[in-house]
Design a protein around this motif. Structure first.
Motif, short mmCIF file in Angstrom:
data_model
loop_
_atom_site.label_atom_id
_atom_site.label_comp_id
_atom_site.label_asym_id
_atom_site.label_seq_id
_atom_site.Cartn_x
_atom_site.Cartn_y
_atom_site.Cartn_z
N ILE A 193 -3.21 5.46 -2.08
CA ILE A 193 -4.00 6.51 -1.43
C ILE A 193 -3.42 7.85 -1.88
O ILE A 193 -2.22 8.08 -1.74
N THR A 194 -4.25 8.72 -2.43
CA THR A 194 -3.79 10.04 -2.85
C THR A 194 -4.28 11.10 -1.87
O THR A 194 -5.29 10.93 -1.20
N ALA A 195 -3.51 12.22 -1.81
CA ALA A 195 -3.79 13.25 -0.82
C ALA A 195 -4.88 14.23 -1.24
O ALA A 195 -5.58 14.79 -0.39
N THR A 196 -5.04 14.47 -2.55
CA THR A 196 -6.03 15.43 -3.03
C THR A 196 -6.72 14.90 -4.29
O THR A 196 -6.25 13.94 -4.92
N VAL A 250 0.86 -1.18 0.00
CA VAL A 250 0.00 0.00 0.00
C VAL A 250 0.89 1.23 0.00
O VAL A 250 1.86 1.30 0.77
N TRP A 251 0.56 2.21 -0.83
CA TRP A 251 1.35 3.44 -0.91
C TRP A 251 0.44 4.65 -0.70
O TRP A 251 -0.54 4.81 -1.40
N GLY A 252 0.80 5.47 0.29
CA GLY A 252 0.08 6.72 0.46
C GLY A 252 -0.32 7.01 1.90
O GLY A 252 -0.13 6.17 2.78
N LYS A 254 -4.47 4.25 -12.96
CA LYS A 254 -4.45 3.49 -11.71
C LYS A 254 -5.53 4.02 -10.78
O LYS A 254 -5.54 5.18 -10.39
N ASP A 255 -6.44 3.13 -10.41
CA ASP A 255 -7.49 3.54 -9.48
C ASP A 255 -6.88 3.84 -8.12
O ASP A 255 -5.88 3.23 -7.72
N ASN A 256 -7.47 4.77 -7.38
CA ASN A 256 -6.93 5.16 -6.08
C ASN A 256 -8.01 5.81 -5.25
O ASN A 256 -9.05 6.20 -5.78
N ILE A 257 -7.75 5.91 -3.96
CA ILE A 257 -8.72 6.52 -3.05
C ILE A 257 -8.11 7.76 -2.41
O ILE A 257 -6.93 7.76 -2.07
N VAL A 258 -8.90 8.82 -2.30
CA VAL A 258 -8.41 10.08 -1.73
C VAL A 258 -8.62 10.07 -0.21
O VAL A 258 -9.74 9.93 0.27
N ILE A 259 -7.52 10.20 0.52
CA ILE A 259 -7.55 10.40 1.97
C ILE A 259 -6.53 11.49 2.28
O ILE A 259 -5.32 11.24 2.18
#
Length: 407
Positions: free
Chosen positions: A184-187, A130-132, A200-205
């Motif tokens: 996990i992306t920041a914005t 996991v990255w982010g 690449k799918d990702n989730i914002v947190i």
């Protein structure tokens, strides 16, 4: 689960990246056993904290790695930081292999630093990865670069050029993205950039949060409108935009400005305030976090003028106090602030930004019912960014990644 966490910056006593790292590992340790790789300069802070809070050491195993430094080179060429940071990441991989052979980790998490351009090497362990939160894809608005001064304009102009190249051509970043089981992306900007470049799918947190609400604003303001600004005094924080906006106010005597922090631009900004003949400004300098929070709690509005940031911890602290926030409509600020809790300033050109900051301040100073409405909205908005909610989301990500590997 046994989880290896690459948390380069981690301190219970600091904000920004170290504070972010600490709050994530503190929360995640309630669910899992963490083995945490951290830069050695944070050992003193962590040892001091656990001396007075021994019960909190449960499920947290810290391993400290020394990072070499060259202060003179850093002053001459700031990006040289990444050369030494990269060497630290290589040491982290070597230690991680040794630890994995001993503990057999269930999952690996590349936690911080947030910037995408140094993803570390732990994805090479062939473990669920996991990255982010990660980010830093932002381009500083070109039209606003001159407002940063010559040094800031050159530095952030070069950063824009280098950033545009790196995000498209960095082989190791692409490799880390492809090897990640979850990112996990920041914005929202970072989320969209990741989709665009790598599909690449990702989730914002957002990388920042707060523990509990420190609500203090319930009654109407009495006297001057007290504005708080806090941060490093460096070009990208752009305090000069607020100072220039203050000079445009129709009733400047009705406004009071409290400035927290210091840095290379302090002298220049103080000179600018005198040149603009601004009154009612208190320069607090660097203060302990508890004192800074006390200063904020006595204010009525919080202002952010940064032109290049992800999401600042102090933004959420301000919201948790019920402070309406006036900020640049940019990056993480654009995601967090809504019309119910603050005012966002578009970044079209220098004159427009100054004018709109001044208008926002005058609106809040002249309409107390509106300010009170935003104050209540700030308290509600803060609830969406508690550390508890972030930890629950990340724990779900961990579970999904493990299930994915099992299947």
């Amino acid at each position: 689960m046994k989880i290896l966490v690459n948390c380069y910056a981690c301190s219970p006593y600091k904000g920004s990246e170290p504070g972010m790292g600490w709050n994530f590992v503190k929360g995640l340790s309630k669910y899992h056993e963490l083995y945490i790789l951290t830069e050695s300069k944070f050992k003193e802070d962590l040892d001091r904290y656990f001396e007075t809070n021994p019960d909190e050491k449960s499920n947290k195993h810290f391993f400290f790695i020394i990072k070499n430094r060259h202060k003179t080179l850093r002053k001459i060429w700031p990006p040289s930081y990444y050369w030494f940071y990269n060497q630290w990441q290589k040491k982290a991989l070597k230690l991680a292999k040794e630890l994995d052979a001993k503990y057999n980790f269930d999952l690996v998490h590349q936690l911080n630093m947030v910037g995408y351009r140094e993803p570390g090497y732990l994805y090479k362990l062939n473990k669920p990865f996991v990255w982010g939160p990660m980010g830093g894809f932002n381009i500083t608005p070109w039209k606003l670069l001159p407002s940063m001064g010559v040094k800031g304009m050159v530095f952030y102009g070069m950063r824009n050029i280098i950033n545009s190249w790196q995000m498209k051509h960095s082989v190791r970043v692409a490799e880390a993205v492809n090897e990640s089981d979850s990112i996990i992306t920041a914005t929202e900007d970072d989320h969209n950039t990741l989709l665009k470049l790598w599909n690449k799918d990702n989730i914002v947190i957002p990388e920042v949060g707060f523990q509990t609400s420190t609500k203090h604003l319930t009654e109407s303001r009495v006297g001057k409108l007290k504005i708080c600004w806090s941060g490093l005094h460096i070009p990208r924080k752009s305090l000069n935009l607020l100072l220039e906006a203050m000079a445009r106010l129709k009733n400047p005597d009705n406004v009071e400005l409290h400035i927290i922090g210091e840095g290379e631009c302090t002298r220049k900004w103080k000179y600018l305030s005198k040149k603009l003949r601004l009154k009612n400004i208190t320069w607090h300098g660097w203060v302990e976090k508890t004192e800074a929070m006390g200063i904020m709690s006595e204010c009525d509005v919080f202002v952010i003028t940064s032109l290049s940031d992800a999401t600042s911890t102090v933004l959420l602290e301000a919201l948790s106090m019920g402070l309406p926030v006036v900020a640049t409509n940019h990056l993480g600020f654009a995601n967090v602030i809504t019309d119910a809790c603050g005012i966002k300033i578009d970044l079209k050109n220098h004159k427009q930004v100054i004018r709109d900051f001044a208008f926002a301040i005058e609106k809040l100073e002249g309409d107390e019912k509106y300010r009170q409405k935003l104050s209540l909205g700030a308290l509600e908005r803060a609830k969406d960014f508690s550390w508890e909610s972030k930890i629950d989301l990340i724990d779900k990500i961990y579970q999904n990644v493990i299930e994915k590997h099992k299947s």
